[in-house]
Design an enzyme around this catalytic site. Structure first.
Site, PDB file in Angstrom:
ATOM      1  N   CYS A  31      43.663  46.228  -3.882  1.00 60.62           N
ATOM      2  CA  CYS A  31      42.332  46.046  -4.436  1.00 60.62           C
ATOM      3  C   CYS A  31      42.351  46.057  -5.958  1.00 60.62           C
ATOM      4  O   CYS A  31      41.344  46.298  -6.589  1.00 60.62           O
ATOM      5  CB  CYS A  31      41.350  47.072  -3.877  1.00 60.62           C
ATOM      6  SG  CYS A  31      41.750  48.765  -4.295  1.00 60.62           S
TER       7      CYS A  31
ATOM      8  N   GLY B 204      51.073  17.166 -24.479  1.00 57.50           N
ATOM      9  CA  GLY B 204      50.735  17.314 -25.892  1.00 57.50           C
ATOM     10  C   GLY B 204      51.243  18.586 -26.514  1.00 57.50           C
ATOM     11  O   GLY B 204      50.989  18.866 -27.686  1.00 57.50           O
TER      12      GLY B 204
ATOM     13  N   ARG C  44      54.124  10.474 -12.855  1.00 53.41           N
ATOM     14  CA  ARG C  44      54.140  11.875 -12.431  1.00 53.41           C
ATOM     15  C   ARG C  44      52.947  12.090 -11.507  1.00 53.41           C
ATOM     16  O   ARG C  44      52.006  11.288 -11.517  1.00 53.41           O
ATOM     17  CB  ARG C  44      54.063  12.809 -13.634  1.00 53.41           C
ATOM     18  CG  ARG C  44      52.819  12.603 -14.468  1.00 53.41           C
ATOM     19  CD  ARG C  44      52.818  13.507 -15.686  1.00 53.41           C
ATOM     20  NE  ARG C  44      51.681  13.175 -16.544  1.00 53.41           N
ATOM     21  CZ  ARG C  44      51.561  13.587 -17.804  1.00 53.41           C
ATOM     22  NH1 ARG C  44      52.515  14.288 -18.375  1.00 53.41           N
ATOM     23  NH2 ARG C  44      50.490  13.267 -18.498  1.00 53.41           N
TER      24      ARG C  44
ATOM     25  N   TYR D 240      45.789  42.787   3.598  1.00 52.55           N
ATOM     26  CA  TYR D 240      44.733  42.015   2.935  1.00 52.55           C
ATOM     27  C   TYR D 240      44.774  42.240   1.437  1.00 52.55           C
ATOM     28  O   TYR D 240      45.302  43.239   0.957  1.00 52.55           O
ATOM     29  CB  TYR D 240      43.340  42.392   3.473  1.00 52.55           C
ATOM     30  CG  TYR D 240      42.909  43.799   3.130  1.00 52.55           C
ATOM     31  CD1 TYR D 240      42.318  44.103   1.893  1.00 52.55           C
ATOM     32  CD2 TYR D 240      43.090  44.835   4.030  1.00 52.55           C
ATOM     33  CE1 TYR D 240      41.953  45.395   1.569  1.00 52.55           C
ATOM     34  CE2 TYR D 240      42.731  46.141   3.708  1.00 52.55           C
ATOM     35  CZ  TYR D 240      42.164  46.410   2.478  1.00 52.55           C
ATOM     36  OH  TYR D 240      41.798  47.691   2.144  1.00 52.55           O
TER      37      TYR D 240
ATOM     38  N   SER E  17      45.412  51.383   0.247  1.00 53.00           N
ATOM     39  CA  SER E  17      45.006  50.244  -0.565  1.00 53.00           C
ATOM     40  C   SER E  17      45.636  50.420  -1.946  1.00 53.00           C
ATOM     41  O   SER E  17      45.420  51.439  -2.602  1.00 53.00           O
ATOM     42  CB  SER E  17      43.481  50.183  -0.669  1.00 53.00           C
ATOM     43  OG  SER E  17      43.112  49.068  -1.448  1.00 53.00           O
TER      44      SER E  17
ATOM     45  N   ARG F  57      61.603  12.093 -26.566  1.00 51.60           N
ATOM     46  CA  ARG F  57      60.448  12.849 -26.054  1.00 51.60           C
ATOM     47  C   ARG F  57      60.902  14.090 -25.311  1.00 51.60           C
ATOM     48  O   ARG F  57      61.940  14.083 -24.642  1.00 51.60           O
ATOM     49  CB  ARG F  57      59.666  11.993 -25.049  1.00 51.60           C
ATOM     50  CG  ARG F  57      58.944  10.818 -25.639  1.00 51.60           C
ATOM     51  CD  ARG F  57      58.204  10.109 -24.513  1.00 51.60           C
ATOM     52  NE  ARG F  57      58.305   8.676 -24.682  1.00 51.60           N
ATOM     53  CZ  ARG F  57      57.263   7.889 -25.025  1.00 51.60           C
ATOM     54  NH1 ARG F  57      56.080   8.408 -25.207  1.00 51.60           N
ATOM     55  NH2 ARG F  57      57.440   6.604 -25.164  1.00 51.60           N
TER      56      ARG F  57
ATOM     57  N   HIS G 115      43.025  14.327 -25.251  1.00 53.11           N
ATOM     58  CA  HIS G 115      43.463  15.724 -25.182  1.00 53.11           C
ATOM     59  C   HIS G 115      42.382  16.636 -24.607  1.00 53.11           C
ATOM     60  O   HIS G 115      42.619  17.424 -23.693  1.00 53.11           O
ATOM     61  CB  HIS G 115      43.866  16.206 -26.585  1.00 53.11           C
ATOM     62  CG  HIS G 115      44.257  17.652 -26.600  1.00 53.11           C
ATOM     63  ND1 HIS G 115      43.369  18.666 -26.883  1.00 53.11           N
ATOM     64  CD2 HIS G 115      45.438  18.249 -26.335  1.00 53.11           C
ATOM     65  CE1 HIS G 115      43.993  19.820 -26.804  1.00 53.11           C
ATOM     66  NE2 HIS G 115      45.259  19.599 -26.472  1.00 53.11           N
TER      67      HIS G 115
ATOM     68  N   LYS H 173      59.642  14.460 -16.612  1.00 58.09           N
ATOM     69  CA  LYS H 173      59.648  13.083 -17.117  1.00 58.09           C
ATOM     70  C   LYS H 173      61.005  12.431 -16.846  1.00 58.09           C
ATOM     71  O   LYS H 173      61.078  11.308 -16.306  1.00 58.09           O
ATOM     72  CB  LYS H 173      59.328  13.084 -18.611  1.00 58.09           C
ATOM     73  CG  LYS H 173      59.176  11.698 -19.213  1.00 58.09           C
ATOM     74  CD  LYS H 173      59.141  11.734 -20.750  1.00 58.09           C
ATOM     75  CE  LYS H 173      57.810  12.210 -21.300  1.00 58.09           C
ATOM     76  NZ  LYS H 173      56.825  11.106 -21.441  1.00 58.09           N
TER      77      LYS H 173
ATOM     78  N   MET I  22      54.466  19.626 -26.810  1.00 57.48           N
ATOM     79  CA  MET I  22      55.712  19.520 -27.567  1.00 57.48           C
ATOM     80  C   MET I  22      55.776  18.178 -28.283  1.00 57.48           C
ATOM     81  O   MET I  22      54.832  17.394 -28.259  1.00 57.48           O
ATOM     82  CB  MET I  22      56.890  19.736 -26.621  1.00 57.48           C
ATOM     83  CG  MET I  22      56.984  21.208 -26.238  1.00 57.48           C
ATOM     84  SD  MET I  22      58.350  21.508 -25.150  1.00 57.48           S
ATOM     85  CE  MET I  22      57.886  20.530 -23.736  1.00 57.48           C
TER      86      MET I  22
END
Lengths: 877, 877
Positions: B831, B102, B337, B851, B764, B93, B455, B23, B104
């Site tokens: 895996c 929402g 944002r 992989y 693996s 804020r 919310h 922010k 904090m």
């Protein structure tokens, strides 16, 4: 050139032990020394390994080399294999790098067949000898090479003896023996559907294979595992011209030691039997004469033998164990090796050899097997109890130490009783290699027959187990499950006591007491401490163990398991109250009840360890270990704590775990319930303050957080400890230093040790848990498959007994390196049960471990191991 | 120079997000872009961390820097803090690096006190506004800063409204509000034993502290854990001059997106409320108007806003989510944002931005949160079932996807039902941050009030949970445990179905079906595959899962758990027979019954995966998992197998383990019982032969041995596999290649991987077990303390969800390095269940993993994660 798989004796020497085995290398060395050795050759250990690699086949090149060596041996001996007129007979014996007495197979008199036996009878004019040798050979070959039950042959012999009314084997006439040979060959054919092989070369090759195979027989495997001999070594095979100790009364055979293997006394020690073959002495069937009698019987041979003994001892710079045979008045040396000895003998011999200027202190220390010291720490009979005890029989003092326990008549029974937690004394007519596991679980061994070099005596000494052998007043009735000892019948399970140092046998339960470090033992320990780099601490949870540890030379307590202090009957209630508590407040209330008791424990230990560090590990086990699990007990607890049964049961259930080893335990307890760490710190620090201020004790508490896996866990608990401790110390207004360190027992702690080392003041490897998690082996469950792993050679040694250097050791080395990068003197200890294993201590030395901590009784073993490691690898810091 | 802890908006920029929070950085950036932003300053995240480090104290230098910045802000605004004539009011804020909507705390109207409120009333000639602002401020300050229950103030207000007969808040007169302020201050004093602070600087510091504290409130912690936001980041605090949307009908406030966050459509999308403060829009108390209405109501402001929107989107190159306020006709931007969006919207926006030439394909791929793809794979209603279903109400289509389940009215109930395995739809009047955990376990969320940015809507979209918001025909009676939906009463637990893509609500159980990869989704996936280096396979144990995996883009099966095939009712009997068998022969007989079934499984899978590798893991779990544990079941089994109950019970007991995770399982089974590996190999290879010869299928079996800890274990099992397989292949007389590899899931396997790599054809990583043993955490038990570990910040994320790079990752990297030293293309897969976690995939990419393998539904997530990893770290091989 083709690889050499076969060496004539004259081609080898003592340094070639790995290739030729111990027996082969020493036969070669004796040949080179010009001693009277029957010639022959050795098939190498590499040939054995090749045999297994090739799928249990002896390859052509090995066969050819054997035949070539055989021909050369024929030339040297002037005799010929299979030649009726001038037959060469050989013995075929195993010989591994390390001595494995009686574990593998031997075949004697090989080369005999139907023709040769006749020639031999003629040549020796001794048909009785010839046919007796042949029948022995057939039996041995059938048994050892072909796997036919020996009993079948013995029964046939018994039948003849019975028919003729003979009582002894020697009553058999040459004609009887001739008939027996015929019967034996018939049995052989019936059992094996083939004739007994008449071709000596076939006999020889089959015998060589049998020796190779015997490397992997079950008893050899057990022996290897017990003695850490790798399966990869393999065995060599020694083929040697036979000489005969059974050719009449001018022949004989014997074994001797250059010093007394039981006491170490410097005096020739041994036994012999005239008109006998070697197996007769070792098997313990006849009781032999002491070696000194030979001086009267044959002074010339005796003199020659004494001279050879001296020469060999000087050459090998150690006490020798020798086998010899006298054939028609001529002496032959069949074997020499460094003799096995009891621990007291080992100490005395080592010290004497240094005094005699033969070896250095370092050599002396290396000569002593650390594990053997265990024997010296074995109990002796309580002096007062002994006074009242009655000696009912005596035998040979075959392996020192006192033992008292219940009689077991078979190895199986011994194991069964041991499993139940009973103290066992194994009582046998004589022992055989099959009994080895039963002997291992027994406190003592008692036999009716056999001498000081009988199987029972040799193996018991190796194990450090008390043994009385050749107890003539003993008769064992295995079928009736009883023994008769000097006329009194004792049932299996009754108490018996033996003293392996005196040979005395008692038919009662006698209290035993522990030994202390004095005399030769103390000398050797002080020498060890001169060289050792790795310090030795002890694991002790109470005053008694701490006192014992100090007596045995511990330089501190490396592990005090506080939970052991919680189990006592008057404390467990408060502990349970703490666990049952539903909030921190109730928990604190219960902990406050435990606090004074725990503080008292520490005061007592600090006092004993005045001036030395005491490492205190905080609560470690899962909480459910403190709770009852039977309904009845839970009901009692509920009543005690004013709860309902259901409430208690719910808590017990909620604490039960699928894998408690990896569950809610160790530092995880103090993170979830910081009040536990707070109470324990209060107990430690208040005890330290009291010791310092009231008792003038020099205290060095080292607080150890268990089961850390991440530096944040350590920091959380450490902060609680430091806050609590500093507040107490400030309040007391004194100077008091303490350390806060951590166990390294979770693989992740070792991996991330660089981070943890920045905050911890010491590390201690919990090699038990580290091994469990590195291997993924639950120690409580792995028994189900580890036996199979040994059988299949997947594991060679138990990683819970010896540190696994490749896996667990990698993590340890990594950790030490990280710790020393933070501080070059960072204290890194080991407090797992591997802490006294000699090879593990050596590893600890090599990676720069500061100290090992083990049970008090193993402290001397660790001290000697540490010295040996430093001598072997002096460069290591 | 002192460290800078406070930045004026004009001192910052968008790149300073880590320091200023999202922010704060964007307020600075907008200021620099010359947009109308109420000025102010940001207290940095470093100040927050310092606050915690200093023991929850704001240090003097931070305080001084705040005051200096305040003075500068006063100058810029021309107003003064606490000045009655020209008062400066500010909002305070939170603003973390990552958006945490929402989670904090926020305090508005700060700077008001008894004097200033009068000045404000005069200055604005609007006493109603002034006192309304003051009573709101007192409430917010008391609640957020001092922890007084908000309800106490609401009750006081209700009392006045009741007394006066008002129905709406806006009925309150200025005098009523003045009275209310007095009451509120009295409540404040009563609750806190102190007066409401009149000094604005005190108010400010307390508010800053409250925001810092809110970083660690329980909902923020839960949110962080769910979104992998480290606690170390801290939050910044933004102090900004107040502008008022509640100063009359020419004032207002709203939120808007530059594109539709639900669909991605390129059109301004948003809502606003005239005469309201921002909290009124977000809280969902009044239903706002669509942003397009503003064009009629105030064309000038609308035009200005549209122009700002375009500017911001072009500047940030992404869809923007903005907050704005109109004060007396003047537009102020309060926040911008990158907007949160649904997964379909994310895909469309990313693709559109590429088409519009604003970003590259790589940028587009990086814009999509991999986990969000999960939403696209959520079920839709089955078309046939939907035809028969009746829409009973509609609401806003707040988060797409169809959901059907039982009604839960509270988060607690939702969690309870979820635990029982029930499908849940959470039905609430409106949701609040406290509901977040209940939402997480629900398939869908339905609310009665609140708009698209309420919310419920925002959080549900973030979670990928279906949501229908603002369903006006719904009334929730929490006390009666029922809802009334369009006049019909439904009890908690009754079925309800919602479609978050249409807003439709159904009061019945409707079947749902799975989604497929088409359209935008397919486009993005094909882009991802262009860049990804790490391949993605799937874990699948049967034909159905394999088919699904293929549809979702898997390049093979990375893990087929053969034991899952054993549990089916018609097979378990043979499996049990195998376990109960007392010798190898009986075991083989039982295995022969399983063989054809197992072979059939493999035939089916090979057919589906034609041309792709199928990795088959051999039997892994402890055998007792297959056996019954209840007496009754055991009796049935005994009868079936012709055994006595006691025999069965003995076997069940003998197989029970203390720590089964580290017990008799994995390759240990096949080592002790080689016939298991033999049967499984026969099934794999016979299936492969059949597929190849009869069905013309291209088969690539990869046989994987589980739980290896030492190369000898692997060799033992591999030899059985190779012998069995080669014999079958030779017999069939065909060419067939297969691989034999191993899991790396025991720490020791990773440590000694250099040795194992010489013999295995692939590795693996079983990251589940590897994590268990590296941490010493039993996954089944760790729940008991892991919650506490999160609370105490000892762990930040679940190592079973995200690979622990420091510990487990070290072992993996070590292993990959060892494997690649043997063969630079050595295949190393993962895996474990972390296989689709984006950060874990990134780690896999970084260490060169070949992989990852995950459940079929997570394949697309892994594919996108792999692409992002490759884009972020292109240098890695």
């Amino acid at each position: 050139m083709a690889k050499k798989y076969v060496y004539l004796f004259k081609e080898g020497n003592a340094d070639m032990r790995n290739l030729l085995g111990g027996k082969g290398a020493n036969l070669a060395e004796m040949t080179n020394l010009g001693l009277p050795v029957p010639q022959g050759f050795t098939v190498t250990t590499e040939a054995c390994n090749k045999y297994y690699k090739d799928g249990e086949v002896v390859s052509d090149d090995v066969v050819n080399q054997i035949y070539t060596a055989l021909e050369k041996t024929e030339k040297v001996s002037g005799k010929q294999f299979g030649n009726k007129q001038n037959p060469l007979l050989v013995s075929v014996r195993s010989g591994a790098r390390a001595s494995m007495p009686g574990m593998m197979d031997t075949i004697l008199n090989l080369g005999l067949n139907d023709e040769v036996v006749e020639g031999l009878a003629e040549l020796t004019s001794n048909p009785r000898f010839a046919y007796d040798s042949y029948r022995r050979f057939i039996t041995m070959f059938a048994d050892v090479v072909m796997g036919v039950d020996r009993l079948k042959f013995e029964k046939a012999m018994d039948k003849i003896k019975e028919a003729k009314g003979y009582t002894k084997d020697t009553d058999l006439t040459p004609e009887d023996l001739k008939k027996l040979v015929k019967d034996f060959k018939a049995i052989y054919k019936k059992e094996l559907k083939q004739d007994f092989p008449q071709e000596p070369r076939v006999q020889l090759l089959e015998a060589v294979k049998a020796v190779f195979r015997s490397w992997n027989n079950p008893r050899a495997e057990v022996y290897r595992r017990m003695n850490d001999i790798p399966a990869e070594w393999g065995t060599a095979v020694n083929v040697q011209c036979m000489v005969f100790g059974n050719m009449g009364d001018d022949s004989g055979t014997g074994v001797a030691f250059t010093r007394n293997p039981a006491t170490g006394e410097k005096a020739l020690f041994g036994e012999y039997l005239m008109n006998a073959q070697g197996e007769d002495v070792v098997a313990g069937i006849r009781t032999p004469s002491p070696i000194t009698h030979l001086e009267e019987q044959n002074p010339q041979v005796y003199k020659q033998f004494v001279s050879i003994c001296n020469k060999l001892e000087k050459h090998y710079k150690d006490m020798q164990d020798m086998e010899f045979t006298i054939e028609k008045g001529k002496l032959y040396m069949l074997q020499t090796r460094n003799g096995k000895r009891t621990a007291p003998a080992a100490l005395r011999i080592a010290i004497d050899l240094v005094k005699e200027g033969m070896i250095s202190k370092k050599d002396a220390l290396l000569k002593i097997e650390p594990k053997s010291l265990d024997q010296l720490l074995h109990p002796t009979f309580d002096a007062a109890a002994l006074k009242k005890a009655k000696v009912v029989a005596t035998g040979l003092a075959a392996s020192p130490g006192a033992a008292c326990g219940k009689i077991a008549l078979t190895p199986e029974k011994a194991k069964e009783m041991h499993k139940k937690g009973e103290k066992v004394v194994l009582v046998r007519s004589e022992t055989s290699p099959e009994d080895i596991e039963g002997m291992a679980v027994s406190l003592g061994v008692l036999t009716a027959t056999g001498g000081m070099t009988s199987h029972a005596a040799v193996v018991a000494r190796g194990m450090g187990t008390a043994c009385v052998a050749g107890c003539t007043k003993l008769s064992v009735r295995e079928d009736k499950k009883e023994i008769v000892l000097a006329g009194t019948t004792l049932k299996e399970g009754a108490y018996i006591a033996i003293d392996g140092s005196t040979g005395n046998v008692y038919a009662e339960n006698i209290k035993t007491t522990d030994a202390a470090i004095t005399g030769d033992f103390a000398t050797i320990m002080s020498w060890a401490d001169e060289f050792a780099k790795v310090k030795v601490r002890a694991n002790a949870d109470n005053e008694r163990d701490a006192t014992r540890a100090l007596e045995l030379g511990a330089t501190g307590i490396g592990l005090c398991r506080t939970e052991h202090m919680f189990f006592e009957a008057n404390r467990i209630k408060a502990v349970r109250e703490m666990i049952i508590a539903t909030d921190a407040k109730a928990r604190e209330k219960a902990l406050n009840k435990i606090l004074p008791m725990q503080k008292g424990d520490f005061v007592a230990m600090f006092k004993v360890m005045n001036g030395l560090p005491v490492t205190i590990r905080y609560l470690d086990p899962p909480l459910h270990e403190f709770l009852p699990h039977e309904e009845a007990e839970m009901k009692v607890l509920a009543k005690e704590l004013g709860k309902t049964f259901q409430e208690i049961k719910d808590i017990v259930d909620s604490l039960s775990e699928f894998n408690p080893m990896m569950g809610f335990r160790g530092c995880r307890l103090s993170i979830v319930m910081p009040e536990i760490a707070r109470m324990q710190t209060t107990a430690v620090i208040e005890a330290a303050i009291e010791c310092k201020t009231k008792h003038n004790v020099d205290v060095h508490p080292e607080i150890m957080v268990p089961l850390i896996g991440d530096v944040k866990e350590f920091l959380y608990v450490r902060n609680i400890i430091v806050e609590t401790a500093d507040a107490l110390i400030n309040k007391a207004g004194i100077e008091l230093t303490y350390k806060v360190g951590t166990m390294i027992e979770i693989p992740r702690a070792a991996i991330t040790s660089a981070e943890i080392a920045k905050h911890a003041q010491f590390f201690s490897f919990g090699t038990n848990d580290l091994t469990q998690m590195t291997f993924g082996f639950s120690r409580d469950d792995a028994g189900k498959f580890l036996g199979n792993y040994y059988d299949k050679r997947i594991l060679e040694s138990d990683p819970f007994v010896r540190i696994d250097e490749q896996g667990v050791g990698y993590l340890m080395e990594h950790t030490v390196k990280n710790a020393r990068a933070v501080d070059k003197n960072f204290k890194c200890g080991i407090c797992g049960e591997q802490g006294a294993d000699p090879l593990s201590v050596q590893f600890a030395h090599n990676i720069g471990i500061t100290y090992v901590s083990c049970s008090p009784f193993r402290v001397p073993i660790a001290r000697l191991s540490a010295a040996q490691a430093a001598i072997r690898n002096p460069k290591c810091k």
